[in-house]
Write a protein that holds these residues in place. Structure first.
Motif, PDB file in Angstrom:
ATOM      1  N   ILE A 157      -2.230   8.065   5.346  1.00  0.00           N
ATOM      2  CA  ILE A 157      -3.058   7.302   4.125  1.00  0.00           C
ATOM      3  C   ILE A 157      -3.481   8.953   3.348  1.00  0.00           C
ATOM      4  O   ILE A 157      -3.059   8.108   1.627  1.00  0.00           O
ATOM      5  N   MET A 206       4.796   3.994   5.728  1.00  0.00           N
ATOM      6  CA  MET A 206       4.049   3.400   5.359  1.00  0.00           C
ATOM      7  C   MET A 206       5.106   1.803   5.320  1.00  0.00           C
ATOM      8  O   MET A 206       5.112   0.682   5.467  1.00  0.00           O
ATOM      9  N   ASN A 254       5.090   9.820   4.076  1.00  0.00           N
ATOM     10  CA  ASN A 254       4.070   8.939   4.186  1.00  0.00           C
ATOM     11  C   ASN A 254       3.878   7.817   3.865  1.00  0.00           C
ATOM     12  O   ASN A 254       3.987   6.248   4.556  1.00  0.00           O
ATOM     13  N   GLY A 255       4.445   8.193   2.717  1.00  0.00           N
ATOM     14  CA  GLY A 255       4.583   6.644   1.765  1.00  0.00           C
ATOM     15  C   GLY A 255       5.557   5.700   1.834  1.00  0.00           C
ATOM     16  O   GLY A 255       5.450   4.408   2.244  1.00  0.00           O
ATOM     17  N   LEU A 294       0.857   4.351  -2.986  1.00  0.00           N
ATOM     18  CA  LEU A 294       0.354   5.149  -2.756  1.00  0.00           C
ATOM     19  C   LEU A 294       1.877   6.758  -3.148  1.00  0.00           C
ATOM     20  O   LEU A 294       1.715   7.215  -3.597  1.00  0.00           O
ATOM     21  N   ALA A 321       1.070  -0.784   0.057  1.00  0.00           N
ATOM     22  CA  ALA A 321      -0.305   0.397  -0.305  1.00  0.00           C
ATOM     23  C   ALA A 321       1.281   1.364   0.350  1.00  0.00           C
ATOM     24  O   ALA A 321       0.784   2.114  -0.945  1.00  0.00           O
ATOM     25  N   GLY A 322       1.979   0.999   1.076  1.00  0.00           N
ATOM     26  CA  GLY A 322       2.727   2.075   0.796  1.00  0.00           C
ATOM     27  C   GLY A 322       3.754   2.836  -0.844  1.00  0.00           C
ATOM     28  O   GLY A 322       3.404   3.525  -1.280  1.00  0.00           O
ATOM     29  N   TYR A 363       1.703   8.244  10.015  1.00  0.00           N
ATOM     30  CA  TYR A 363       1.445   8.839   8.359  1.00  0.00           C
ATOM     31  C   TYR A 363       0.364   8.904   8.542  1.00  0.00           C
ATOM     32  O   TYR A 363      -0.241   8.302   9.123  1.00  0.00           O
TER      33      TYR A 363
END
Length: 265
Positions: free
Chosen positions: A237, A221, A217-218, A156, A152-153, A235
């Protein structure tokens, strides 16, 4: 009526998929040729870059940083930042180079950006996976604690990178001066990429500032997905999602504007 619309959508999707695939093959042959390892260079470039920098950090700073392998830490930072830098550089003047292909009505200018970015994305993913497997065997990389969070990280992070490419590609066509500034901006963004640090290592006042960056943030993650409870990650999302959506809308508007000025030869 609905069935006919669904059929047209499937047909249109199939055409665009074939166009992207053809553009990717054309780009790979143009960049890497058919000899030596060919298209595997899309994996080798980020892998060599991350590996060499990781070794330098290992020799200069020691084996660990805050209790985690410094080689793994550097590699997990440099491969994503390479995706950003290569994606941006490949987006500059992409319309001018490929504008003769616009003679074919089915080809859209955003296809050029998408094809080049997918190549960089696949190269980054292959490099990430290969690097992880090798370092796990050497005991320098943990088995990911949360694969879903890691993926997911990465997605994104990649989504935001692609949205920036959608903005940079038309901007580079609109102004030669702005085109020259783009490489400088990519270097300036490195401190705000989360490459060299975890947000938790910073003072609380600095943390809030750094978490304004979608890149950070990415990156947090991804590293949380790898090291799990061994680190503390911060973080949100919605930050990269929101920023990417806004940048994508701006980029599509700019692409539409630039398309009107391109001449088909």
């Amino acid at each position: 009526m609905a069935k006919g619309t669904h059929h047209k959508l499937r047909e249109g999707w199939g055409v665009q998929t074939r166009i992207i695939h053809a553009l990717m093959i054309r780009e790979l042959i143009t960049r890497f040729g058919r000899e030596n390892i060919g298209f595997l260079w899309i994996m080798a470039e980020p892998l060599l870059f991350a590996g060499l920098v990781g070794l330098i950090w290992h020799m200069t700073k020691g084996a660990t940083e805050h209790g985690i392998s410094i080689i793994a830490f550097v590699a997990t930072g440099y491969i994503p930042i390479t995706l950003f830098r290569h994606g941006v550089s490949r987006s500059v003047a992409v319309f001018t180079v490929n504008q003769s292909l616009l003679y074919h009505r089915q080809i859209k200018i955003t296809d050029f950006i998408l094809a080049r970015f997918i190549i960089e994305l696949l190269g980054g993913m292959m490099a990430y996976a290969f690097m992880a497997v090798v370092l796990i065997q050497l005991g320098e990389f943990p088995v990911p604690a949360n694969m879903g969070l890691l993926v997911a990280g990465w997605l994104l992070y990649a989504f935001f990178c692609f949205s920036l490419c959608l903005v940079i590609a038309p901007v580079s066509e609109m102004s030669e001066v702005l085109e020259k500034f783009i490489p400088v901006v990519t270097y300036v963004m490195i401190p705000f990429s989360g490459l060299f640090y975890l947000v938790d290592w910073m003072k609380p006042s600095i943390r809030d500032f750094l978490l304004l960056s979608p890149f950070v943030n990415g990156m947090e993650m991804m590293r949380k997905g790898i090291w799990g409870d061994d680190i503390v990650a911060h973080y949100n999302i919605w930050n990269p999602i929101g920023c990417a959506v806004v940048a994508t809308m701006i980029g599509l508007i700019l692409c539409r504007r630039v398309r009107r000025t391109l001449t088909i030869e």
